[in-house]
Design a protein around this motif. Sequence first.
Motif, PDB file in Angstrom:
ATOM      1  N   ARG A  32      -1.410  -0.193   8.694  1.00  0.00           N
ATOM      2  CA  ARG A  32      -0.524   0.750   9.370  1.00  0.00           C
ATOM      3  C   ARG A  32       0.905   0.207   9.360  1.00  0.00           C
TER       4      ARG A  32
ATOM      5  N   THR B 275       1.074   9.749   0.179  1.00  0.00           N
ATOM      6  CA  THR B 275       0.030   8.835  -0.312  1.00  0.00           C
ATOM      7  C   THR B 275       0.622   7.856  -1.323  1.00  0.00           C
TER       8      THR B 275
ATOM      9  N   SER C 260      -4.499   4.456   9.861  1.00  0.00           N
ATOM     10  CA  SER C 260      -4.648   4.447   8.399  1.00  0.00           C
ATOM     11  C   SER C 260      -5.776   5.396   8.025  1.00  0.00           C
TER      12      SER C 260
ATOM     13  N   THR D 235       6.697   1.715   2.756  1.00  0.00           N
ATOM     14  CA  THR D 235       6.424   2.624   1.657  1.00  0.00           C
ATOM     15  C   THR D 235       7.664   2.697   0.786  1.00  0.00           C
TER      16      THR D 235
ATOM     17  N   ASP E 137      -3.445   7.695   3.220  1.00  0.00           N
ATOM     18  CA  ASP E 137      -2.860   6.469   2.662  1.00  0.00           C
ATOM     19  C   ASP E 137      -3.473   6.145   1.305  1.00  0.00           C
TER      20      ASP E 137
ATOM     21  N   LEU F 207      -5.599  -1.124   3.752  1.00  0.00           N
ATOM     22  CA  LEU F 207      -4.609  -0.156   4.227  1.00  0.00           C
ATOM     23  C   LEU F 207      -4.092  -0.612   5.581  1.00  0.00           C
TER      24      LEU F 207
END
Length: 279
Positions: free
Chosen positions: A264, A209, A136, A268, A159, A262
């Motif tokens: 991993r 992002t 991250s 998304t 991120d 954040l």
Amino acid sequence: MLTFTTLASGSSGNAALVSWGDTHILLDAGISARRITTGLKALGVDPVRISAVLITHEHHDHISGLPVLTKKLRVPIYASAPTCGEINRRVPFVEDLLRRQEPGTGVQIGGLWVESFPTPHDAAGSVGYSISAEGSRMVLCTDLGHITPEVRRAAEGCDLLACEANHDEDWVRSGPYPYPLKRRVLGDYGHLSNEAGAELAALAVQSGTRTLVLAHLSAENNTPAHAREVVCRRLQAMGCDPERDVSLAVAPRGDLGPVYRLERGRDTVAFRLREAALC
Ligand SMILES: [Zn+2]
Ligand SMILES: [Zn+2]
């Protein structure tokens, strides 16, 4: 898990915390030491557990807390060599704490990998930071007059991007600032306007992002709602729904911001970018 929180953000003072496990790094110390320690405690971090302080540049709103803070906390302070020189001149008994970090290089601090990159600003050697752990990565990028290739490279694929959206250019031009200050703010080594910040945010979002924090807003020439609206409009123009596809927030000026976590491999949200949306 990598976490990021702003303690204060704006021309009256900047400080933020990045943590991973037991590693806690303070990003800038531009508010009073008391406010920094109060903020850390509110986040459940004992100030003596701070591993390092990273300084972007020597302007007052980024180092004003250092003289008192370094009396209590003898922790390493990382900055570019010219910034270290300025800090050494302004902050007593700090020389043995200073760690010169060449922009473009990285250093391991506890569990965090810290890279700096040069930013165009009217300071001795200002930098932004890219901080990662376990895949991250977050980027802090404020106090810059324009977007350089180095800035663009750092922002791509992170991120979380904490990105400057300092002012509305028209508000600066028609506002009460004296002419030299207007020129400074609007210049190539001043601050990113909402439009320029939106451009950097768009570049980052295009490269993956999903968390954007607008930072270092001017008290006189911006409002949180206006900065957000300009960035939303830019994201919508590239086919991104700012309400659904990304997390977009403005860092509070004087209070603690939310804790961004954040993780991993988190999901998304996919969305279609309009062709040629980015120039
Ligand atoms: Zn500043
Ligand atoms: Zn500055």
